[in-house]
Design a protein around this motif. Structure first.
Motif, mmCIF file in Angstrom:
data_model
loop_
_atom_site.group_PDB
_atom_site.id
_atom_site.type_symbol
_atom_site.label_atom_id
_atom_site.label_comp_id
_atom_site.label_asym_id
_atom_site.label_seq_id
_atom_site.Cartn_x
_atom_site.Cartn_y
_atom_site.Cartn_z
ATOM 1 N N ILE A 211 0.524 3.459 -3.066
ATOM 2 C CA ILE A 211 -1.135 4.770 -2.774
ATOM 3 C C ILE A 211 -0.376 5.947 -2.093
ATOM 4 O O ILE A 211 -1.210 6.905 -2.023
ATOM 5 N N MET A 212 -0.341 4.913 -0.638
ATOM 6 C CA MET A 212 0.087 6.336 0.538
ATOM 7 C C MET A 212 0.762 7.565 0.272
ATOM 8 O O MET A 212 0.458 8.859 0.578
ATOM 9 N N ASN B 216 -8.819 7.803 -3.352
ATOM 10 C CA ASN B 216 -9.008 6.838 -2.546
ATOM 11 C C ASN B 216 -9.755 5.973 -2.544
ATOM 12 O O ASN B 216 -10.460 4.396 -1.745
ATOM 13 N N THR C 277 -6.632 -2.755 -0.030
ATOM 14 C CA THR C 277 -6.895 -2.610 1.767
ATOM 15 C C THR C 277 -7.617 -4.290 1.888
ATOM 16 O O THR C 277 -7.109 -4.843 2.895
ATOM 17 N N THR D 120 -7.256 2.848 -2.351
ATOM 18 C CA THR D 120 -7.257 2.219 -1.492
ATOM 19 C C THR D 120 -8.439 1.201 -0.424
ATOM 20 O O THR D 120 -7.898 0.089 0.203
ATOM 21 N N SER E 35 -1.267 9.551 -1.803
ATOM 22 C CA SER E 35 -2.305 10.730 -1.515
ATOM 23 C C SER E 35 -1.588 11.339 -1.003
ATOM 24 O O SER E 35 -2.296 12.312 -0.702
ATOM 25 N N LEU F 34 0.885 -0.854 0.012
ATOM 26 C CA LEU F 34 -0.067 0.243 0.115
ATOM 27 C C LEU F 34 0.408 1.302 -0.528
ATOM 28 O O LEU F 34 0.438 2.180 -0.093
#
Length: 284
Positions: free
Chosen positions: A170-171, A233, A240, A236, A174, A167
């Motif tokens: 992606i974080m 978003n 997840t 995510t 963001s 992840l």
């Protein structure tokens, strides 16, 4: 380091931060201890101890109250920090030369005075204490899990960082989009405040169309950033959930294999099965 120097200049009440974090530690410890007591209650449900029930209730309710007190103290600390920071910044702005205001838009200054200081409060009063207590909760739960079953714990300890690494891209995206959004909001606030404060000058110079075009560009830029943020978003949550499902299925499969191995060993030892059956009858 510059950030912490800035915070130290306003002389915050660090004792409130320390007390709030310590109370958060106590609340976290209670939340880790309550499941152990609940396990004892479930295992001995036929002969429940009244003192154990009372102790569990006291620790549970006490943990909630201490957690609420911790949040209150940290909230007061954050409000004190942001109030002092705004007073310092306001005093600094009033004594700056006029040349500074000629080169800097009024809306941008007001946005930094209001919005950015609120972000600092959220960092000090919410994000930092939550991160510290989360670390305590993580290591406390890790110790308890290791004591219960070190093999399953080791699998989870390896699998969870892999999920976080998956992840991480992606974080990072963001975080970049959030920073762009904050900057663009400051620019839009600056432009709109400047135009509305000088609306007579805009109308006298027939600059409505120019300002309309500039404003539309700012709004379109915010829209594009918002679309990107919504896209990130939207990715995510499903990713997840998918990764956590794989993690759950993997751990469940490993647990099933261990149960099958235990059953195979029991079949080879019929005397052990008879002992287990006799113990079960005695409990009934």
């Amino acid at each position: 380091m510059t950030f912490f120097k800035l915070i130290n200049q306003i002389h915050p009440k660090y004792w409130q931060l320390i007390v709030g974090i310590l109370l958060g530690f106590i609340s976290t410890g209670a939340s880790l201890f309550v499941p152990q007591l609940a396990q004892r209650l479930i295992n001995n449900f036929r002969h429940v101890s009244t003192s154990l029930i009372i102790l569990t209730a006291i620790i549970f309710i006490g943990g909630l109250l201490i957690g609420a007190l911790s949040g209150l103290i940290l909230g007061i600390f954050g409000e004190d920090v942001v109030a002092k920071m705004r007073k310092t910044l306001w005093s600094k702005l009033l004594y700056l030369p006029v040349k500074y205001f000629d080169n800097t838009k009024t809306g941008e200054i007001s946005s930094r005075l209001v919005n950015d200081t609120s972000q600092v409060k959220n960092l000090l009063a919410n994000t930092l204490p939550n991160a510290v207590t989360s670390l305590l909760q993580f290591f406390g739960a890790l110790v308890i899990m290791m004591a219960m079953d070190w093999q399953m714990t080791l699998i989870m300890f390896i699998a969870v960082p892999l999920v976080i690494l998956a992840l991480l891209p992606i974080m990072q995206q963001s975080r970049k989009i959030g920073r762009k959004r904050q900057d663009e909001l400051a620019n839009f606030s600056s432009d709109s405040t400047s135009v509305l404060s000088e609306i007579r000058l805009v109308k006298s110079s027939n600059g409505e169309n120019k300002e309309l075009t500039t404003g539309n560009k700012r709004i379109s830029s915010l829209y594009n950033i918002g679309v990107k943020e919504a896209f990130i978003n939207s990715l995510t949550q499903p990713i997840t959930n998918m990764l956590m499902m794989f993690l759950f299925l993997g751990i469940l499969g490993y647990g099933a294999l261990r149960v099958m191995k235990c059953l195979a060993k029991l079949k080879k030892k019929p005397n052990m099965i008879k002992k287990l059956i006799s113990r079960t009858k005695n409990l009934n």
